[in-house]
Design a protein around this motif. Structure first.
Motif, short mmCIF file in Angstrom:
data_model
loop_
_atom_site.label_atom_id
_atom_site.label_comp_id
_atom_site.label_asym_id
_atom_site.label_seq_id
_atom_site.Cartn_x
_atom_site.Cartn_y
_atom_site.Cartn_z
N ARG A 92 1.58 5.22 -5.78
CA ARG A 92 0.91 4.12 -6.46
C ARG A 92 -0.56 4.04 -6.08
NH1 ARG A 92 2.30 -2.28 -5.74
NH2 ARG A 92 1.43 -1.82 -3.69
N LEU A 93 -1.41 3.77 -7.06
CA LEU A 93 -2.84 3.59 -6.84
C LEU A 93 -3.26 2.28 -7.50
CD1 LEU A 93 -5.53 4.76 -5.75
CD2 LEU A 93 -5.84 5.85 -7.98
N ARG A 94 -3.62 1.29 -6.70
CA ARG A 94 -3.99 -0.03 -7.22
C ARG A 94 -5.51 -0.18 -7.18
NH1 ARG A 94 -2.51 -5.00 -5.22
NH2 ARG A 94 -2.36 -5.76 -7.37
N ILE A 95 -6.09 -0.55 -8.32
CA ILE A 95 -7.53 -0.65 -8.46
C ILE A 95 -7.90 -2.02 -9.05
CG2 ILE A 95 -9.55 0.28 -9.68
CD1 ILE A 95 -8.19 3.00 -9.65
N SER A 96 -8.95 -2.60 -8.52
CA SER A 96 -9.53 -3.83 -9.09
C SER A 96 -10.88 -3.46 -9.69
CB SER A 96 -9.71 -4.90 -8.00
OG SER A 96 -10.48 -5.98 -8.47
N ALA A 137 -3.60 -5.68 -1.06
CA ALA A 137 -3.01 -4.33 -1.21
C ALA A 137 -3.65 -3.51 -2.31
CB ALA A 137 -1.50 -4.45 -1.43
N TYR A 138 -4.98 -3.56 -2.39
CA TYR A 138 -5.69 -2.67 -3.31
C TYR A 138 -6.10 -1.40 -2.56
CZ TYR A 138 -6.10 -6.21 -6.95
OH TYR A 138 -5.82 -7.12 -7.92
N ASP A 139 -6.08 -0.28 -3.26
CA ASP A 139 -6.54 0.98 -2.67
C ASP A 139 -8.04 1.16 -2.87
OD1 ASP A 139 -3.92 2.27 -1.88
OD2 ASP A 139 -3.54 1.87 -3.99
N LEU A 140 -8.53 0.67 -4.00
CA LEU A 140 -9.93 0.91 -4.37
C LEU A 140 -10.40 -0.24 -5.27
CD1 LEU A 140 -11.52 4.24 -5.39
CD2 LEU A 140 -11.67 2.38 -7.04
N VAL A 141 -11.67 -0.63 -5.10
CA VAL A 141 -12.24 -1.65 -5.99
C VAL A 141 -13.53 -1.10 -6.60
CG1 VAL A 141 -11.26 -3.62 -4.76
CG2 VAL A 141 -13.53 -2.80 -4.13
#
Length: 296
Positions: A92-96, A137-141
């Motif tokens: 999983r990759l979570r991005i904002s 729990a974001y990986d990248l913003v």
């Protein structure tokens, strides 16, 4: 430190309780409680405040969770990648990402990435607020001109600039009177400083319409309601087509879009793949590239 006990602590902290963690992992609640107690004893620290109905991380527990949670995830993913015979991006990759960039470019970027890396489960959330990568729990913003933060590292992948534009039938005032303008958010009368081929000048403005989205502002300006300050990438095609007229560049710093992630985190294969995907989409990182990408 016992890594298995640490993993159990992270499981309980992530789910917010022994019962929820037990159900999620299919493991006995008593076992999880014992392992966390053993970890607390070995560290001589209380990691949870235990109430009758509430389990809450202590300050030390929160610090341990923030510093070890992602590292344990990366260890698991590394072991899985080695076991499968490679280091292909997966998981999983979570991005904002900010609203305007999401509306204009993120859909195509995300779709292209998903087609290229089908084993990555990409999740993109749109918001202009400043998020806490660890807590949420974001990986990248992706952020526009972010404030300095020593806990984050990253790179600029795009630059843009603000310009003042209007419909062709609206012209700048020559007698100093205020011109009607459309703004994003609340704003009162004032002056805008712009740079033109003949030098720097000031435009007296009277906001008559306030909207929450720059896309909405652009659409209103196209209708001839007033002038507006907008990113050049958003109106480049309109200027070229003659549907909007450029009054000048807004005096001030350029817009920089950053891709940011926690400084203590090793780059996972999926994170490196997404950063490379951004670089491939915008190799020079110029406003013209973004305008061309949006217009495809």
């Amino acid at each position: 430190m016992d890594l298995l006990a640490l993993a159990d602590f992270n499981l309980v902290a992530r789910h917010g309780g022994f019962g929820k963690a037990s159900r999620a992992a299919g493991r006995p609640k008593a076992t999880l409680s014992r392992r966390v107690a053993e970890l607390e004893a070995s560290l001589d620290l209380r990691l949870f405040e235990r109430g009758a109905r509430v389990l809450k991380l202590t300050e030390e527990g929160r610090a341990l969770f923030e510093r070890t949670g992602q590292l344990l995830t990366e260890l698991d993913e590394t072991a899985a990648a080695i076991a499968s015979g490679g280091n292909s991006p997966r998981g999983r990759l979570r991005i904002s990402a900010p609203l305007l960039f999401s509306q204009t470019a993120m859909g195509k970027l995300a779709a292209g990435f998903a087609l290229k890396f089908p084993e990555v489960r990409l999740e993109v959330t749109t918001e202009d607020r400043s998020v806490d990568l660890i807590e949420e729990a974001y990986d990248l913003v992706i952020r526009v001109n972010p404030e300095p933060d020593e806990s984050l590292v990253g790179r600029i992948f795009l630059r843009d600039r603000l310009v003042v534009v209007a419909a062709p039938d609206l012209t700048p005032s020559t007698d100093g009177s205020a011109v009607p303008v459309v703004v994003r958010g609340p704003a009162g009368p004032g002056d805008w400083s712009v740079t033109t081929p003949t030098g720097q000048s000031r435009i007296s403005v009277n906001p008559i319409l306030s909207l929450s989205s720059l896309v909405m502002v652009r659409d209103a300006v196209r209708m001839g309601v007033g002038a507006a300050r907008l990113p050049i990438s958003l109106v480049n095609h309109d200027i070229a087509a003659g549907t909007l007229v450029l009054w000048g560049d807004v005096v001030g710093p350029d817009i920089a879009l950053w891709a940011l992630y926690p400084s203590r985190r090793l780059l996972s294969a999926r994170m490196s793949a997404f950063l490379d995907h951004l670089k491939a989409a915008f190799p020079r990182g110029t406003p013209d590239e973004l305008a061309a990408y949006v217009g495809k």
